[in-house]
Design a protein around this motif. Sequence first.
Motif, PDB file in Angstrom:
ATOM      1  N   ILE A  63      -9.004  36.673 -41.079  1.00 35.02           N
ATOM      2  CA  ILE A  63      -9.856  36.145 -41.775  1.00 35.02           C
ATOM      3  C   ILE A  63     -11.365  36.640 -41.006  1.00 35.02           C
ATOM      4  CG2 ILE A  63     -10.849  33.684 -42.057  1.00 35.02           C
ATOM      5  CD1 ILE A  63      -7.859  34.196 -43.230  1.00 35.02           C
ATOM      6  N   ALA A  64     -11.956  37.148 -42.026  1.00 34.56           N
ATOM      7  CA  ALA A  64     -13.549  37.515 -41.626  1.00 34.56           C
ATOM      8  C   ALA A  64     -14.272  36.274 -41.459  1.00 34.56           C
ATOM      9  CB  ALA A  64     -14.056  38.383 -42.700  1.00 34.56           C
ATOM     10  N   VAL A  65     -15.122  36.665 -40.125  1.00 34.97           N
ATOM     11  CA  VAL A  65     -16.161  35.293 -39.918  1.00 34.97           C
ATOM     12  C   VAL A  65     -17.524  35.950 -39.986  1.00 34.97           C
ATOM     13  CG1 VAL A  65     -16.869  33.567 -38.295  1.00 34.97           C
ATOM     14  CG2 VAL A  65     -14.442  34.477 -38.563  1.00 34.97           C
ATOM     15  N   GLN A  66     -18.413  35.105 -40.581  1.00 36.25           N
ATOM     16  CA  GLN A  66     -19.817  35.887 -40.780  1.00 36.25           C
ATOM     17  C   GLN A  66     -20.375  36.189 -39.509  1.00 36.25           C
ATOM     18  OE1 GLN A  66     -21.787  32.931 -43.277  1.00 36.25           O
ATOM     19  NE2 GLN A  66     -21.681  34.317 -45.067  1.00 36.25           N
ATOM     20  N   GLY A  67     -21.208  37.272 -39.387  1.00 35.97           N
ATOM     21  CA  GLY A  67     -21.683  37.837 -38.110  1.00 35.97           C
ATOM     22  C   GLY A  67     -22.975  37.000 -37.694  1.00 35.97           C
ATOM     23  N   LEU A  68     -22.624  35.932 -36.882  1.00 35.67           N
ATOM     24  CA  LEU A  68     -23.636  34.910 -36.493  1.00 35.67           C
ATOM     25  C   LEU A  68     -24.117  35.359 -35.085  1.00 35.67           C
ATOM     26  CD1 LEU A  68     -21.881  31.610 -37.531  1.00 35.67           C
ATOM     27  CD2 LEU A  68     -23.711  32.812 -38.577  1.00 35.67           C
ATOM     28  N   ASP A  69     -25.429  35.303 -34.779  1.00 39.92           N
ATOM     29  CA  ASP A  69     -26.082  35.205 -33.541  1.00 39.92           C
ATOM     30  C   ASP A  69     -26.056  36.826 -33.144  1.00 39.92           C
ATOM     31  OD1 ASP A  69     -26.561  32.716 -33.425  1.00 39.92           O
ATOM     32  OD2 ASP A  69     -24.627  32.236 -32.519  1.00 39.92           O
ATOM     33  N   TYR A  70     -25.990  38.069 -33.982  1.00 38.66           N
ATOM     34  CA  TYR A  70     -26.170  39.113 -33.683  1.00 38.66           C
ATOM     35  C   TYR A  70     -27.517  39.895 -33.926  1.00 38.66           C
ATOM     36  CZ  TYR A  70     -21.183  39.627 -34.188  1.00 38.66           C
ATOM     37  OH  TYR A  70     -19.642  39.238 -34.124  1.00 38.66           O
ATOM     38  N   ASP A  71     -27.930  40.802 -33.104  1.00 41.67           N
ATOM     39  CA  ASP A  71     -29.201  41.635 -33.253  1.00 41.67           C
ATOM     40  C   ASP A  71     -28.770  43.139 -33.307  1.00 41.67           C
ATOM     41  OD1 ASP A  71     -31.751  39.940 -32.946  1.00 41.67           O
ATOM     42  OD2 ASP A  71     -30.555  39.373 -31.282  1.00 41.67           O
ATOM     43  N   ILE A  72     -29.524  43.940 -34.110  1.00 44.32           N
ATOM     44  CA  ILE A  72     -29.312  45.312 -34.674  1.00 44.32           C
ATOM     45  C   ILE A  72     -30.645  46.131 -33.879  1.00 44.32           C
ATOM     46  CG2 ILE A  72     -29.008  46.739 -36.465  1.00 44.32           C
ATOM     47  CD1 ILE A  72     -27.607  44.627 -37.632  1.00 44.32           C
ATOM     48  N   ILE A  73     -30.105  47.282 -33.573  1.00 42.72           N
ATOM     49  CA  ILE A  73     -31.387  48.006 -33.145  1.00 42.72           C
ATOM     50  C   ILE A  73     -30.885  49.317 -33.858  1.00 42.72           C
ATOM     51  CG2 ILE A  73     -32.386  49.176 -31.248  1.00 42.72           C
ATOM     52  CD1 ILE A  73     -31.139  47.011 -29.294  1.00 42.72           C
ATOM     53  N   VAL A  74     -32.084  49.946 -34.409  1.00 40.72           N
ATOM     54  CA  VAL A  74     -31.810  51.298 -35.038  1.00 40.72           C
ATOM     55  C   VAL A  74     -32.686  52.245 -34.274  1.00 40.72           C
ATOM     56  CG1 VAL A  74     -31.940  52.653 -37.054  1.00 40.72           C
ATOM     57  CG2 VAL A  74     -31.195  50.187 -37.230  1.00 40.72           C
ATOM     58  N   VAL A  75     -32.153  53.582 -33.682  1.00 41.56           N
ATOM     59  CA  VAL A  75     -32.987  54.619 -33.071  1.00 41.56           C
ATOM     60  C   VAL A  75     -32.672  55.734 -33.947  1.00 41.56           C
ATOM     61  CG1 VAL A  75     -33.406  55.751 -30.902  1.00 41.56           C
ATOM     62  CG2 VAL A  75     -32.818  53.430 -30.796  1.00 41.56           C
ATOM     63  N   VAL A  76     -33.639  56.420 -34.120  1.00 41.97           N
ATOM     64  CA  VAL A  76     -33.597  57.759 -34.959  1.00 41.97           C
ATOM     65  C   VAL A  76     -34.411  58.954 -34.011  1.00 41.97           C
ATOM     66  CG1 VAL A  76     -34.110  59.140 -36.847  1.00 41.97           C
ATOM     67  CG2 VAL A  76     -33.366  56.697 -37.028  1.00 41.97           C
TER      68      VAL A  76
END
Length: 260
Positions: A63-76
């Motif tokens: 059962i997939a659960v929505q990604g609550l309380d996540y943060d995302i960082i992108v570095v290029v």
Amino acid sequence: MFLRNISYMVILFFAAHRGYTETLVTDLSQREIEITSRFAGSELLLFGAIERYAKEAIQSDEIAVQGLDYDIIVVVSSEPTDLIIRKKENKAGIWVNSENITVRGVPGYYAIASTRPLDDFLSSDRQAEFGLGLKNLSFVSEGESDDLGAYKEALFRNMKEKGLYIENSGNVEVKNEILFRANLTFPSNMPVGNYKADVYLVRDGQIIINHRTDLLVDKKGLERVIYNFAHEYPPLYGIMAIFVALFAGLFSGFVARKVT
């Protein structure tokens, strides 16, 4: 239907107590940037999705659960290179280079974006551990200088003015708590070479996933020929550049005399 709903409720109950495992899928709108005579900068879209599952699913279908309380960082960032930083002084009304240092292994392009300011969800120790942000970039100089901090500030300031160093919080958008995207901007003076786009998934102040996508920036056509010639035969390239400049100056003077 009633039994089916009860079954799902039981699954979610046990999932809440047994923890989750996440997967991260990312990609770029294009994997190669071609620099030609008409190149005036570029914009790319980095996008992806977060999938969160119960570690132990009671049924065969997780059962997939929505990604609550996540943060995302992108570095290029581009490949590390050596840069020379020169210090100028005003002597008798003329600005001249007084001294310089060589910095080893710094990227010619560096951009970091995140869902919100890093300090809001990631400790300084974690930022330093993963080298996130300009303040945590490696800065190793050749030789010693009493003004090393000033040189570092000058480097960052100049690279920001050129659009080669970018820090932008809030530039990563999350949709429906699962999908995310970030717009990446590259100036016309971006260095060629192999780039890496790293995406970090953060939960509860911990980086739990790091996914990397490769990006190639390369010159095409006549620009590639000139670039290769300049790097393979620098003395000849310098001599040819001088002759071209002299010819351009003489030709401009000839045209100016004809016009007058």
